[in-house]
Structures are given as C-alpha cells and as structure tokens.
Write a protein that holds these residues in place. Structure first.
Motif, short mmCIF file in Angstrom:
data_model
loop_
_atom_site.label_atom_id
_atom_site.label_comp_id
_atom_site.label_asym_id
_atom_site.label_seq_id
_atom_site.Cartn_x
_atom_site.Cartn_y
_atom_site.Cartn_z
N ARG A 217 -69.82 50.76 -48.01
CA ARG A 217 -69.86 51.12 -49.54
C ARG A 217 -69.29 49.78 -49.91
O ARG A 217 -68.19 49.38 -49.61
CB ARG A 217 -69.04 52.07 -50.07
CG ARG A 217 -69.13 52.30 -51.70
CD ARG A 217 -68.49 53.58 -51.94
NE ARG A 217 -68.46 53.64 -53.47
CZ ARG A 217 -67.48 53.20 -54.21
NH1 ARG A 217 -66.55 52.63 -53.79
NH2 ARG A 217 -67.78 53.40 -55.58
N ARG B 78 -67.32 47.74 -52.77
CA ARG B 78 -66.20 47.95 -53.44
C ARG B 78 -66.01 46.48 -54.49
O ARG B 78 -65.40 46.96 -55.44
CB ARG B 78 -64.88 48.34 -52.78
CG ARG B 78 -65.35 49.62 -52.03
CD ARG B 78 -64.11 49.87 -51.23
NE ARG B 78 -64.25 51.03 -50.44
CZ ARG B 78 -64.14 52.59 -50.77
NH1 ARG B 78 -64.08 52.61 -51.89
NH2 ARG B 78 -64.24 53.35 -50.09
N GLU C 119 -66.84 45.36 -47.38
CA GLU C 119 -66.99 46.05 -48.54
C GLU C 119 -67.20 45.05 -49.96
O GLU C 119 -67.04 45.42 -50.89
CB GLU C 119 -65.93 46.68 -48.90
CG GLU C 119 -65.36 47.85 -47.80
CD GLU C 119 -64.39 48.60 -47.95
OE1 GLU C 119 -64.16 49.66 -47.34
OE2 GLU C 119 -63.40 47.97 -48.44
N ARG D 106 -76.48 52.00 -51.48
CA ARG D 106 -75.85 51.99 -50.04
C ARG D 106 -75.00 53.20 -49.75
O ARG D 106 -74.41 53.64 -50.59
CB ARG D 106 -75.02 50.72 -50.04
CG ARG D 106 -76.18 49.50 -50.00
CD ARG D 106 -75.27 48.11 -50.51
NE ARG D 106 -73.99 48.04 -49.62
CZ ARG D 106 -74.08 47.52 -48.31
NH1 ARG D 106 -75.06 47.08 -47.80
NH2 ARG D 106 -72.90 47.51 -47.79
#
Length: 245
Positions: free
Chosen positions: A21, A23, A188, A245
């Motif tokens: 993921r 971020r 990330e 995603r």
C-alpha cells in the motif's frame, strides 16, 4: 520495457509492487501539478540576458537546449553546468528566480486540471502528500502562495531541505520519507513527475511506484527509459492508480 497507466508491462505483468500500500506521495510541481506554460524558458531567457548571452547566438541556443533537456533538475545545478564560474552560476540563478517570481506575481501560474482534486482525494484516503521542486524555497513558497495551496499538502521541500542536491538524486524523496515518518519502507513511497529526472529520483530512492505524467517536459519514452513504473496522462489519474493497489 515500459508500463501503461495501470502499471503493467507489455506481458501484462504487474510491476508496481502489488500488495504494498502506498502511504507517501512525493509530487513534483511545475509540469506535474502546476502548469508551466513556458515560464521556465522565459525565466531562463532573462537569466541569460543578465549574463550577457546574445539571445540570437548559437551559444544561447545551446544553453536553451540544455535547459529543456534537464527540466526537473535543480536550477542551480543547471546553471553550474552552463557557466564555468560559481559566481556566474549564482548570478544566473538569482536572475532566473527574479524573473520567475515576477511571472508568478503577474498571475502566470495555475494548477494543472485535476491536480487539486487528486491531492485532496489522496489525503482523504489517508495518504501523506509532499510537494517537491528544483526551485529555491522562496520561489516554491511564492508558487504555493499564489495558488492558495498552503493547506493543500502535508509538506513542501526544495533541494536546500534535502542537503542541497535536487533531482535526479534520491535525496528529495528520501527527505520526504524521513521528515514525515509517513512510510515504514521505501516500497510504500510513490514518486510522481513529468521529467526523466523525477523518474530517476524515484527509482534511485527505491520507490514502490515511480509514475510519470505527460503534462510536462518529457514524453512517455523518456519517462520509461528513466525508470517509470507507470505513465499517466495527467496527475488527475493518480488516485485511480494508487488507491486501487
């Protein structure tokens, strides 16, 4: 081998790190989120004139070609390449920034279509967004002020905030990660820009997503050659890429 807007290569294989993921999003400004409209070239013309470069000379044309080729790189680095002496480079950089600031103050600065909504959508989804630039800090803040973006993003960084080196070095992207603590791993991180230098920055930083947009200086072939894992029509498509995603 390049990728399309979905982040897949020619074989259909996902190369964007599926399952990781995003971020933290590191976004370039001019050409990516902010319409350039030739402002960089116009400001360069002023800088070259200040240094006594004949605007109809072969030297001028050579310099302008270099400026176009190196869009996305720290501006002082560009001038250090063009002018042999440090004082000349600094003089050119000061003239460039005065001219660019004047153009911004005159209203020649606007967000690219969909940029503000894309940033808001990303932040609403819980992602941290950082704006980066090859301009100086004062010029960056002038642009942000002109656009009313003071509260739009989490952080804004220029090369001086990352030890002095701009793109293509990974420093700006890594500084964003270190300053925000928004991600636990570079996988990330998403780095987004319109130039090959942005792509090289993201790739060198180990970003999980290195996305190029076609609203600025370089075409899809250049972006892919320099490390793009995805190429988008514009930053407006970024939430669709990252939030799926």
């Amino acid at each position: 081998m390049g990728t399309d807007a979905t982040g897949t290569d020619a074989t259909g294989t996902d190369v964007t790190g599926a399952g990781v993921r995003t971020r933290l999003v590191v976004l370039d400004m001019a050409g990516t989120t902010v319409a350039d409209g030739g402002l960089v070239e116009r400001a360069f013309e002023a800088a070259a004139l200040d240094l006594g470069v004949d605007p109809v000379s072969a030297e001028h044309d050579r310099m302008l070609d270099y400026v176009r080729t190196t869009m996305g790189e720290s501006k002082i680095s560009v001038f250090r390449h063009l002018f042999a002496e440090e004082e000349q480079a600094q003089q050119a950089n000061r003239a460039f920034e005065r001219a660019y600031d004047g153009l911004v103050d005159a209203g020649h600065c606007a967000p690219l279509p969909g940029a503000e909504d894309a940033i808001r959508d990303l932040r609403k989804a819980g992602l941290t967004v950082v704006l980066t630039t090859g301009f100086s800090g004062p010029t960056q803040q002038r642009i942000i002020g002109a656009l009313g973006w003071q509260d739009l993003v989490d952080l804004a960084l220029c090369p001086a905030d990352a030890g002095g080196r701009g793109r293509p070095y990974p420093d700006l992207a890594l500084a964003a990660l270190l300053r925000t603590h928004a991600a636990d791993d570079v996988s990330e991180l998403a780095v987004v820009g319109d130039t090959g230098y942005d792509m090289r920055c993201g790739a060198s930083a180990g970003a999980g997503v290195v996305a190029g947009v076609l609203t600025g200086a370089h075409d899809a072939a250049r972006l892919r050659a320099d490390g793009a894992t995805a190429v988008l029509g514009s930053v407006a498509e970024l939430p669709g890429l990252l939030l799926s995603r």
